[in-house]
Structures are given as structure tokens and as C-alpha cells.
Design a protein around this motif. Sequence first.
Motif, PDB file in Angstrom:
ATOM      1  N   MET A 383       0.838  -1.200   0.000  1.00 20.51           N
ATOM      2  CA  MET A 383       0.000   0.000   0.000  1.00 20.51           C
ATOM      3  C   MET A 383       0.871   1.247   0.000  1.00 20.51           C
ATOM      4  O   MET A 383       0.600   2.223  -0.715  1.00 20.51           O
ATOM      5  N   PHE A 384       1.917   1.230   0.800  1.00 24.68           N
ATOM      6  CA  PHE A 384       2.867   2.340   0.825  1.00 24.68           C
ATOM      7  C   PHE A 384       3.484   2.562  -0.550  1.00 24.68           C
ATOM      8  O   PHE A 384       3.616   3.691  -1.031  1.00 24.68           O
ATOM      9  N   GLU A 385       3.900   1.458  -1.181  1.00 33.30           N
ATOM     10  CA  GLU A 385       4.558   1.574  -2.491  1.00 33.30           C
ATOM     11  C   GLU A 385       3.656   2.268  -3.502  1.00 33.30           C
ATOM     12  O   GLU A 385       4.130   3.052  -4.333  1.00 33.30           O
ATOM     13  N   ASN A 386       2.374   2.000  -3.431  1.00 33.14           N
ATOM     14  CA  ASN A 386       1.440   2.611  -4.366  1.00 33.14           C
ATOM     15  C   ASN A 386       1.150   4.062  -4.014  1.00 33.14           C
ATOM     16  O   ASN A 386       1.200   4.944  -4.883  1.00 33.14           O
ATOM     17  N   LEU A 387       0.882   4.344  -2.743  1.00 27.25           N
ATOM     18  CA  LEU A 387       0.447   5.679  -2.329  1.00 27.25           C
ATOM     19  C   LEU A 387       1.609   6.630  -2.064  1.00 27.25           C
ATOM     20  O   LEU A 387       1.545   7.809  -2.417  1.00 27.25           O
ATOM     21  N   LEU A 388       2.652   6.137  -1.421  1.00 20.04           N
ATOM     22  CA  LEU A 388       3.708   7.015  -0.900  1.00 20.04           C
ATOM     23  C   LEU A 388       5.087   6.447  -1.245  1.00 20.04           C
ATOM     24  O   LEU A 388       5.871   6.082  -0.362  1.00 20.04           O
ATOM     25  N   PRO A 389       5.430   6.381  -2.530  1.00 23.90           N
ATOM     26  CA  PRO A 389       6.706   5.738  -2.895  1.00 23.90           C
ATOM     27  C   PRO A 389       7.930   6.440  -2.333  1.00 23.90           C
ATOM     28  O   PRO A 389       8.873   5.782  -1.889  1.00 23.90           O
ATOM     29  N   ARG A 390       7.942   7.778  -2.323  1.00 27.15           N
ATOM     30  CA  ARG A 390       9.128   8.463  -1.807  1.00 27.15           C
ATOM     31  C   ARG A 390       9.218   8.379  -0.291  1.00 27.15           C
ATOM     32  O   ARG A 390      10.298   8.064   0.233  1.00 27.15           O
ATOM     33  N   PRO A 391       8.145   8.621   0.479  1.00 32.22           N
ATOM     34  CA  PRO A 391       8.250   8.397   1.929  1.00 32.22           C
ATOM     35  C   PRO A 391       8.675   6.973   2.278  1.00 32.22           C
ATOM     36  O   PRO A 391       9.404   6.766   3.254  1.00 32.22           O
ATOM     37  N   LEU A 392       8.243   5.980   1.477  1.00 30.10           N
ATOM     38  CA  LEU A 392       8.667   4.606   1.754  1.00 30.10           C
ATOM     39  C   LEU A 392      10.171   4.471   1.561  1.00 30.10           C
ATOM     40  O   LEU A 392      10.852   3.802   2.359  1.00 30.10           O
ATOM     41  N   GLU A 393      10.723   5.081   0.512  1.00 27.94           N
ATOM     42  CA  GLU A 393      12.173   5.056   0.331  1.00 27.94           C
ATOM     43  C   GLU A 393      12.884   5.673   1.536  1.00 27.94           C
ATOM     44  O   GLU A 393      13.916   5.159   1.996  1.00 27.94           O
ATOM     45  N   ILE A 394      12.345   6.774   2.029  1.00 25.92           N
ATOM     46  CA  ILE A 394      12.931   7.434   3.208  1.00 25.92           C
ATOM     47  C   ILE A 394      12.909   6.478   4.399  1.00 25.92           C
ATOM     48  O   ILE A 394      13.905   6.348   5.134  1.00 25.92           O
ATOM     49  N   ILE A 395      11.790   5.801   4.599  1.00 31.50           N
ATOM     50  CA  ILE A 395      11.664   4.866   5.724  1.00 31.50           C
ATOM     51  C   ILE A 395      12.658   3.718   5.584  1.00 31.50           C
ATOM     52  O   ILE A 395      13.299   3.307   6.563  1.00 31.50           O
ATOM     53  N   TYR A 396      12.806   3.197   4.366  1.00 33.07           N
ATOM     54  CA  TYR A 396      13.793   2.135   4.148  1.00 33.07           C
ATOM     55  C   TYR A 396      15.208   2.615   4.477  1.00 33.07           C
ATOM     56  O   TYR A 396      16.021   1.874   5.062  1.00 33.07           O
ATOM     57  N   GLU A 397      15.517   3.840   4.094  1.00 31.02           N
ATOM     58  CA  GLU A 397      16.860   4.368   4.374  1.00 31.02           C
ATOM     59  C   GLU A 397      17.059   4.575   5.881  1.00 31.02           C
ATOM     60  O   GLU A 397      18.135   4.273   6.417  1.00 31.02           O
ATOM     61  N   ILE A 398      16.028   5.098   6.552  1.00 35.77           N
ATOM     62  CA  ILE A 398      16.107   5.231   8.017  1.00 35.77           C
ATOM     63  C   ILE A 398      16.353   3.863   8.638  1.00 35.77           C
ATOM     64  O   ILE A 398      17.205   3.699   9.529  1.00 35.77           O
ATOM     65  N   ASN A 399      15.607   2.865   8.167  1.00 39.70           N
ATOM     66  CA  ASN A 399      15.720   1.521   8.731  1.00 39.70           C
ATOM     67  C   ASN A 399      17.096   0.920   8.484  1.00 39.70           C
ATOM     68  O   ASN A 399      17.699   0.307   9.380  1.00 39.70           O
ATOM     69  N   LYS A 400      17.619   1.113   7.278  1.00 38.43           N
ATOM     70  CA  LYS A 400      18.943   0.565   6.949  1.00 38.43           C
ATOM     71  C   LYS A 400      20.006   1.129   7.884  1.00 38.43           C
ATOM     72  O   LYS A 400      20.830   0.375   8.444  1.00 38.43           O
ATOM     73  N   ARG A 401      19.979   2.436   8.079  1.00 41.11           N
ATOM     74  CA  ARG A 401      20.985   3.067   8.943  1.00 41.11           C
ATOM     75  C   ARG A 401      20.766   2.687  10.402  1.00 41.11           C
ATOM     76  O   ARG A 401      21.739   2.499  11.160  1.00 41.11           O
ATOM     77  N   PHE A 402      19.507   2.568  10.798  1.00 39.07           N
ATOM     78  CA  PHE A 402      19.218   2.190  12.185  1.00 39.07           C
ATOM     79  C   PHE A 402      19.670   0.762  12.465  1.00 39.07           C
ATOM     80  O   PHE A 402      20.265   0.478  13.521  1.00 39.07           O
ATOM     81  N   LEU A 403      19.402  -0.151  11.548  1.00 37.89           N
ATOM     82  CA  LEU A 403      19.785  -1.547  11.779  1.00 37.89           C
ATOM     83  C   LEU A 403      21.297  -1.725  11.837  1.00 37.89           C
ATOM     84  O   LEU A 403      21.788  -2.664  12.471  1.00 37.89           O
TER      85      LEU A 403
END
Length: 842
Positions: A383-403
Motif C-alpha cells: 500500500m505504501f509503495e502505491n500511495l507514498l513511494p518516496r516516503p517509503l524510500e525514506i523509511i527504508y533508508e532510516i531503517n537501513k541506517r538504524f539496523l
Amino acid sequence: MKNSALFQNWGRFKKGMDPESIQLAFANHLEYSLSKDQYTATLRDMYTSLALSIRDRLVERWIRTQEVYYEQDVKRVYYLSAEYLMGRVMTNNLINLGMYEQTVEAMNAVHVDFKSILEQEPDMGLGNGGLGRLAACFLDSMATLSIPAYGYGIRYEFGIFDQEIRGLEQVECPENWLQYGNPWEIARPEKTQRVRFQGRVEHVRQPDGSIRAEWVDTNDVIGVAYDTPINGYANETTNTLRLWSARASKEFDLEYFQHGDYMKAVEEKNRSETISKVLYPNDQVYQGRELRLKQQYFFVSCSIQDIIRRYLVNHDDFDQFAAKNAIHMNDTHPSLAVAELMRLLVDEYNLAWEKAWEITTKTCAYTNHTLLAEALEKWQVSMFENLLPRPLEIIYEINKRFLRQVSLRYPENPDKMKQLSLIGEGEEKRVRMAHLAIVGSHSVNGVAALHSRLLMERELNHFYQMFPERFNNKTNGVTPRRWLAAANPGLARLISSTIGEGWVTDLFQLEKLAEKASNQGFIEQWRDVKQENKEDFAALVRDMTGEIINPESIFDFQVKRIHEYKRQTLNILHVVYRWLSLKRGEARDYAPRTFFFGGKAAPGYYMAKLIIKFICHVADMINKDPQTNDLLKVIFLPNYRVSLAERIFPASDVSEQISTAGYEASGTSNMKFAMNGALTVGTADGANVEIREAVGDDNIFIFGLNAEEAAELGPRYNARDYLGDQVLEHVLSHISRGLFNPEDPALFHPLSDMLLGRDKYLNLADFHAYVQCQEQVDALYKDQMEWTKKCILNVARMGFFSSDRTISEYNKDIWKAEPVTVTRGEGKTPDAQGGGDCGGDQ
């Protein structure tokens, strides 16, 4: 214009607080704003005219407040909440302005019934329950404490549904609170923000070699601001609640219209405006979940853009952003603020990721409001990919750095990665919104001491181990202006005549009442106030339901959202138990009691709606029983809302706060009831624990399992171990065989099956302790002197539960915004071309 003689001559008309000036303003608005006279004006017209007259007296304070905030370049608090249960605002505004008595006098002088005018105001019901009512209390306290603050949310066209009881069950009806307009708000059509949805993300190499993300081919929605003034008590501060309404970026397609496709011509407009159409669409279907996610991003994106716009009026870069702004996320609904602030800083203002992340984490803070795992929002990645592709990319980047941080911290524990990841694995990947809020904030708080402890020990323990310095507690509070001064004027007058009026802004002064708790004369005055409130409420119940109730009976209330964990089921089981005991002629020394239930069940929550139906069926039978109805009545109050709550709390004798221990985050109705002199029957759950500490064990009725005992019992709980009582067995048998619904004996089988099966809320485990507790209530009530003494002591010890204390703690420990004294005087408004607004940036 502001210094002209014309403006000054209008001063008394626009700002006078005396009855004559109020009458003049009232008549002016009736004639010139509404084009009505004494012959054609309806009560609603009179309400609107009076509301506009009161708003006039707020506007100068409102403009001046914003001017001062710009002049002093203050740090501002931004409170983001998907819910605001403001209720009616006229009385609260009059009390805070110090012109309530003058307004009553002004209306009486022109033979207008002031109470009838008040009844014309619809509840501003932009919330579901305690979350929204807490947000309203916090806005009041922030203004009263002179904290520069703004509330942000959604201007839902239809708020929480109106509840009707038809055929002994809940029926939901649209709640069109805007049907006749809203005289308190001011539309800001020049204040719009563009919000992007869908589209795709292109990563474009810049001349300096860096890669920049561009979110393109989007379907955009426009957010239009509507502002409501929030005035403090007895000061000049007037803050702003800004609500966003969705509009289409393209209102009308003339080409489709010219070809006769009239529906297609307005399709985009209709689709866009759906976003702010209704509070909490049913999320049982995909379309409803998608709309909720769109709502959350819509108001967050509008708000963050607006915050940045306001900051840039006085600043050329973002070096001071965290020092000048505090963004607070009220539960997980606004948690996309973390991703959106990052997106704007990185994509729109070209900040390096590390700098943007430092700003974001220093600016954002998060309040958790639940111990229910299902209430911690998780949105499908698809659902995110369809509605909010750029915010999802931001969240993935936050998650990558956090992990990466997690793996460095726990190199020998790979499970920590799964536990802490912002993306939950499973049949379908989901974005964990609470995880996003925690990782992107510098502060995470619970809302009662027990709740915060359980968050740290259980629900959010992995994050607590990672960031122990971020976690803290801020026990909820409620505003005494609304919930005592406005709701219970008789008691407020008695208190003020006894200890002075300082308690209105310093609730700890109520402690002075304790020395009066044994004074017979004061006790009699107290009882007179309570009895008058009960008689008024009995008349209201007669008008609402047709039921005649005994105002000498114990008024016992459980009013809150209908949910299994809140255990309205336990309450109604006890009512049936009491009724059967009376029918069997058992020598139980019951005092006459009227049991009131109120609350709405979510439209898609089957069991909650069944509980309402069961309560109504039980009431229908018991209230018709001539053998018992002098001792026992049951009333379901339809359409529980703020304005009804303001009548309930002053009339209450007993407050039912009986959630399964370890499930209620805090509760605020428990505070409102106690503040109005009701005694609490409750479990050791939520803020009940702190209320008991404040009022003393002798002045509260606590029963049942505590949180640790309930958690230990849960996995091995067997309901049948807790029967052994013939009357209780008969209660359950009657439910199963259809005593309360003979035309459909199987109707309540799901309820009896739950009670005797895997009941995670342990109703029967606490049942007998609850019965014994209620018998203690009966015994005490027969000694009215002792009962009233305990009621007085409850009120006297409510100082800690003021939202003023709560907000002071938030500000001291989290926001760190300096209170600002606003005084009348000349000020220079920032130039609109520079990013501010005419009128001091309302």
C-alpha cells in the motif's frame, strides 16, 4: 487602519466585556452578519450571532499573540493529533475570557434564554474517545500556561458518528457538525499546501555528482487551512488549532463536461475531498485502510510544510530549526512526520542526510497511548509503495541506517534486527509506525506510571534497552476549566466561596478542601449541590429516553468507548447477578442504584456492538420488573459525547473504571469523575493506580487482579474455575438459553461462549471481587455523612490530575519552550511576502 479614529471608535463594540457592549455586538451580528431581525431570528441564528460576538473579542488577542511569537522568535510547540474532541466551545471561551456572567446578564436583558442558545451548538466531535479529549485539554493548558503552541489535525466534514439505539441495538448515523457552518473557525484559503500521492521516484544525478530524488507524476491534493482560536484562562494568549481540509488540485475538467461526461468532470474533486470527509473510515476493507493512510499523510504533510514555512519567516537556514520547533506526535497516527520532515529537508531543501536526521530526531517526540499490540499501527508495504513511494524510500533508508546501529550494539544477537526493524516480516511486509516514531524521536513517553513501566518492561522493551534515555512518563491530566468550572458551576461556586478562585489555574489548591471534609455544614452544602445536579440529570434522562429514574438512588456510570478490555461485560454481568439475587429474595442489603452505560462501538467491531445490544436487552427487561425497579434500573445513554459528559460527571456518585489490569494506558474519565466528587470503583490499572495513591486506599474501591497477576494468569486461565456460585451460574445459563431475547435464543451465544472460553480479559476471574466491592459501595452509601466526606477528599486530592501539571512536565522535560507573556499593544506583523501572513500568521 489600526491607529485610526474609526478603529478606535469601534473598540468598545468589538472588545467591550460589559453586558451593554455584548448586546450591541450580538444585535449587530444578527442584523449585518446574518441579515435577521427580532422577528425572523431562530435560536440557531442567535447562537451564531453570540458566537461571532465572542470570537470578535478573541481576534485582537489572537493576532497580537502571533505578532509576539514572531517579534520574539520564540520556540513553538506543534501538537500533531488525528483527533480533537473539542465538544462545544462557547461556555469554555466565555469562562476563559472572564465574561460568562456578563454574557448571561446581557442575554437575559434582551429576553433570550441563554441555556437554549448553548444547546444549539453542535459538538466538535473530531475524535473517537480519550485521545481526542486529551488533545483538547492539552490545547487549553498550553494556552493557559502561555506556551507558544499550535494544534494540527484534520477538519473532518463528518466527525464521530451519531449513535442511535433502534431495536435495542446501535445504529450509526452521519454526524454533520458543519451543516450550519462553524462560527468559531476562520478559513484561510490563502494558506494551502500541496500533498503528493502515488507517482514514481526518479534519482537524478546533479552537477556536483550527488544523486537527488525527485517524486514525479504524482496525483496531488491541496490542503486548505481552517483556524480556530484557543484562548488561555485569564491571560492574553490565544493560540491556534489549524485543521486541514482536502481539496482537489484540479477542481473541474471542462473537456469531460462538454462531452456530457458530468461524473468524470468532477471525479478528481470527489476523490480528493474524500480524504477529509469522515473520521476513521471502516478499516475492515482495503479501501478503508488506504483512506486512513492517505488521511494520516495528508495532514502530516500539510502540517510539516506549514511548520517549515513559518520557521523560514525569521531564518535563512535550518541551523536553528530544532531549537525553535518541537513537533509532538500524539500516538502513531502522525508518525509519518518523521519521514515527511526528512523528505522535505533532504529533497526540497538539499540538506545532507546526516544533518537532516539530527534535526529530525532533536525536533520530534512521541506519546504512546496503548498497551494493545493491535493498536500499534502497521501498514502494508504494498500500500505504501502505491500511495507514498518516496516516503517509503525514506523509511527504508532510516531503517537501513538504524539496523546498522543495532548490529553494532548486538553483534551476537541477530534476533534484535527482526525485533527492532521498522519493517515487519511475515506473510506480508508491513511498516511499523510505532517503531518509526520511536527511532525518529528524542523522547518517548507513556501516559500513566503503570503504562510507562509496562511499555519499558514489556511492549517496547527492546527499544527501551536500545534507547533508555528516551523513555519517560507523563501521566495524563484534564483541564479544570472545562471539567469543573464549566461543567459543574454549582460545585465550582461552592469551592471558590470556600477557598478562593486560585484553584482554576492551580488545582493543587483544592487540598484546602480537606479540612472541610468533616464539617457538617459544608457537607450539607456539598450534598445539596450534588442532589441538584442529579435531579437535573434525571430530567435530561427522561427527555432522552423516556425513563423515570430515582434521583435518590446511587448514580453509577460507566461511560467510555465500548471495548472488551474496558469490560462493560463485567459490569452488566454484575447487574444481572444483582437482579437475580433480588428475584430470589436473598438478603442482600442493596441500596437503590441506577446503572448508566454510555459509549460508542466502532462500526466494524462486532463484539462491542453485541455488548451494547446485550446491555439494552437487559435494561429492557429489568426496567419493566415491578418487583425490583425501585432498587435497580439500567439506562443506556445514546450518543455519548463531550456535551453529554459535561452533564454526567457532576451528577455521578460512582465511577466504573474496571478494565483488565495491564490493558488501559491511563484513562481520563476516571479523573473527571473524581474531580466532580464521584468515588471510583476500579482495578489497579492505568491512572487508577495514581488516583489511589493520591486519594488514599480508604477513599477508593479497588478490586481484582493487578497487572502482574493478570499477565501471569492469562495463559492458563480457565473460566470454569471461577464459577462455584449458583447465582453466577444462573446468570450465564440465562444468557445462553436466551432469557433476555426469547425470540432469538442464540443471539448472545458469542458473548456467553467468550465468557466461558478463552476470555483474554479475565471477566470471571475478577467477578466475585467485583461483587464484594459493589456491596461495600452499598454499605457506605447508606452513611451519607461518611460517603460525602470521601467525595470531598477525592476532589481535594485531584491537584495532580490537572492537564496544567501534565503540560508543565511535557514542556520542562521534552519541549523546552519558554512561556511568553502576551500583552496588549502595538506590534508589527511579518510581511506576507516574506512568508508570514496578514493578521499575525493565524
